[in-house]
Design an enzyme around this catalytic site. Structure first.
Site, PDB file in Angstrom:
ATOM      1  N   HIS A 140       0.810  -1.214   0.000  1.00  0.00           N
ATOM      2  CA  HIS A 140       0.000   0.000   0.000  1.00  0.00           C
ATOM      3  C   HIS A 140       0.844   1.264   0.000  1.00  0.00           C
ATOM      4  O   HIS A 140       0.342   2.351  -0.291  1.00  0.00           O
ATOM      5  CB  HIS A 140      -0.997  -0.006   1.177  1.00  0.00           C
ATOM      6  CG  HIS A 140      -0.400   0.202   2.535  1.00  0.00           C
ATOM      7  ND1 HIS A 140      -0.148  -0.826   3.397  1.00  0.00           N
ATOM      8  CD2 HIS A 140      -0.044   1.321   3.187  1.00  0.00           C
ATOM      9  CE1 HIS A 140       0.340  -0.357   4.532  1.00  0.00           C
ATOM     10  NE2 HIS A 140       0.426   0.961   4.422  1.00  0.00           N
ATOM     11  N   ASP A 171       0.151  -7.519   1.235  1.00  0.00           N
ATOM     12  CA  ASP A 171       0.581  -6.142   1.505  1.00  0.00           C
ATOM     13  C   ASP A 171       2.097  -6.021   1.615  1.00  0.00           C
ATOM     14  O   ASP A 171       2.610  -5.363   2.530  1.00  0.00           O
ATOM     15  CB  ASP A 171      -0.094  -5.610   2.769  1.00  0.00           C
ATOM     16  CG  ASP A 171      -0.097  -4.076   2.826  1.00  0.00           C
ATOM     17  OD1 ASP A 171       0.378  -3.452   1.860  1.00  0.00           O
ATOM     18  OD2 ASP A 171      -0.567  -3.513   3.834  1.00  0.00           O
ATOM     19  N   SER A 250       4.420   2.675   7.869  1.00  0.00           N
ATOM     20  CA  SER A 250       4.142   1.478   7.077  1.00  0.00           C
ATOM     21  C   SER A 250       5.342   1.086   6.239  1.00  0.00           C
ATOM     22  O   SER A 250       5.957   1.915   5.575  1.00  0.00           O
ATOM     23  CB  SER A 250       2.953   1.713   6.152  1.00  0.00           C
ATOM     24  OG  SER A 250       1.757   1.596   6.856  1.00  0.00           O
TER      25      SER A 250
END
Length: 556
Positions: A140, A171, A250
């Protein structure tokens, strides 16, 4: 309550998605702090930081206090001691030198008007160097990218990068930097084992609120199967920690004992100091998958399972009375290889080396987790040994594992443009979660129940009438040729000229196959139909495309 082994049924994210952003537009609630990069419409959800990190001793694991027998003026000899698992890293290890900031210039399509793109955005996340001079990060963080820039630790220069492999289901992504000098002075980080619950970890990243790298320390709180919000309809093993994981974190490494034990990727809104990271079990699966130059994805068993704790039901299936093992096969998805080997009311007693408890869990490295973890270890085209109970006896089978894509529309889609077809100003597109989200943040209350049922539940409850790719009339580009139609969009198509529409590619074929002067479009759920003159529609289409600046009649 039944669950689907290796195949999620839910269309709705189980928790807020990741949000990693660098002062950009809002994105999903990605628990680990990817940039504002997720193409969802939810607002970013901040995660409360954990307690301040206490300073780390300059020489951890070394005892320097003099003993009782040390003579005055004599320097005591340090006695090295092995640090317990999960202690903070020594400062000298400096893994931050291998951690980078990733800046993504991205642009998402408009799923209600598929030929249009939304305005460009910028977002920031984190990555880290691994073997092969590659950078690992979250999918992402790099989704829908138009340009990727990477900034090293204490280096103002930005380097161009490109995505080498991406796995949106898990992911994860691997990047390559175009400059051959990029990795000079950097050491690839190594991967470690699954960290024990209650052990300490440190997350590294570039969260919002500053330009420099950030460190947060916490403990491993829980290990279990969780929904991966980026894809939306898959669940894999995840590790919960109270280390602060904020927007921008992230893709950053989670470190324990100088090794990477996970990749930060999600946070849970509404709870303080709750973040998640992807464990190395999933990371190694991804890295093994791409060794042949292609990412296939995590395969599916396609078995809907139900706990088997009812003593009467267990007696009916003739299970041993002293056994607490086994879950019942409630339903099988339309996967030919699975249907050939399994049938409803089979009892799964063991998957590979893992006995299955009657609540659908196994014990993995001392943790009670869902049985899907044992299934998720397989690669595409592998087989998994199953021990099942059938007709009062055990049977051993080897179940072929294949990547399952028939439910792709039930999850969030990335890096593939939405498909459409326009006829007389009528815009047809595929029914998908991405399309439903264009109805707004409260789309599940705004969308008709029949669309949600068709997308999420028809293939389970009514497989005989299931459509692999349902088609909707998304909107109408107004023109005299379609001025009198009462339906203006957001309706599911059943038939065109009597031809059932199971795929978007069926739409142009059905219009072309009509021999009469009119095209008749039948809509669900009440079979209301509309009529449009064929010759007028065909003549008007080119002008309509020009008027509305649509570059092409179709993207099939």
């Amino acid at each position: 309550m039944a669950c689907l082994l290796g195949l999620s049924l839910m269309v709705f994210p189980a928790r807020a998605a990741h949000t990693d952003a660098v002062s950009l537009p809002s994105d999903q609630n990605h628990p680990t702090g990817a940039p504002n990069i997720a193409p969802t419409t939810l607002n970013p959800v901040p995660v409360n930081p954990a307690a301040p990190v206490s300073p780390t001793p300059s020489l951890p694991g070394t005892v320097t206090a003099p003993s009782a027998t040390t003579a005055p003026g004599v320097t005591p000899v340090p006695t090295p001691t092995a640090p317990p698992q999960g202690t903070p890293l020594p400062e000298g290890s400096e893994p931050e030198k291998s951690v980078v900031q990733i800046i993504n210039a991205f642009q998402e399509p408009n799923w209600a008007a598929p030929w249009i793109f939304d305005v460009p955005h910028f977002a920031s996340g984190t990555g880290f160097l691994i073997d092969g001079n590659r950078i690992m990060t979250n999918a992402h963080v790099v989704a829908w990218n138009k340009q990727l820039l990477v900034r090293k630790y204490h280096d103002p220069q930005k380097y161009f990068a490109h995505v080498e492999f991406v796995g949106h289901d898990v992911d994860l992504a691997v990047l390559k930097v175009d400059d051959p000098n990029f990795s000079k002075g950097m050491k690839p980080l190594k991967f470690g084992p699954l960290p024990p619950v209650r052990s300490q970890v440190i997350t590294y990243g570039f969260p919002a609120g500053g330009q420099q790298i950030s460190y947060t320390r916490g403990v491993v709180s829980r290990i279990e199967v969780e929904s991966y919000v980026h894809i939306g309809n898959r669940a894999f093993l995840a590790v919960q920690t109270d280390a602060a994981i904020n927007p921008g974190n992230s893709g950053g490494p989670v470190i324990q004992d100088d090794k990477v034990v996970g990749v930060a990727f999600e946070g849970l809104p509404g709870l303080q100091s709750t973040g998640y990271f992807i464990p190395t079990l999933v990371i190694h699966h991804f890295l093994d998958d791409i060794k042949d130059g292609t990412y296939d994805g995590v395969p599916e068993a396609g078995i809907r399972l139900a706990p088997l704790q009812n003593p009467a039901f267990r007696r009916m299936l003739k299970l041993p009375e002293d056994s607490k093992r086994g879950v019942r096969v409630d339903q099988i998805i339309d996967i030919a290889s699975t249907k050939a080997l399994l049938k409803p009311n089979d009892v799964i007693m063991q998957v590979g080396d893992y006995p299955v408890d009657d609540d659908g869990t196994i014990t993995y490295e001392g943790n009670t987790v869902g049985v899907s973890v044992a299934i998720d270890m397989a690669q595409h085209n592998d087989t998994i040994p199953l021990r099942i109970w059938r007709d009062g006896k055990t049977v051993d089978v080897k179940l072929p594992m294949k990547v399952y894509n028939d439910d792709i529309g039930q999850g969030n889609q990335y890096d593939v443009l939405p498909r459409y077809y326009i006829y007389g100003g009528l815009v047809f597109t595929t029914l998908s979660l991405d399309y439903l989200k264009t109805f707004g943040s409260d789309w599940s209350a705004s969308v008709g129940r029949e669309l949600i049922y068709e997308l999420a539940y028809r293939h389970i409850e009514d497989p005989a009438n299931w459509r692999p790719e349902p088609v909707v009339l998304a909107s109408i580009l107004d023109s005299p040729v379609n001025a009198n139609l009462s339906i203006r969009g957001q309706a599911m198509v059943d038939k065109i000229n009597g031809v059932r529409i199971d795929h978007l590619s069926d739409v142009p074929k059905a219009f072309a196959a009509s021999t009469g002067p009119d095209a008749i479009i039948d809509f669900l759920p009440d079979h209301h139909f509309e009529v449009i003159r064929k010759d007028e529609a065909e003549q008007a289409t080119a002008d309509i495309l020009d008027t509305y600046r649509v570059p092409a009649q179709s993207r099939l």
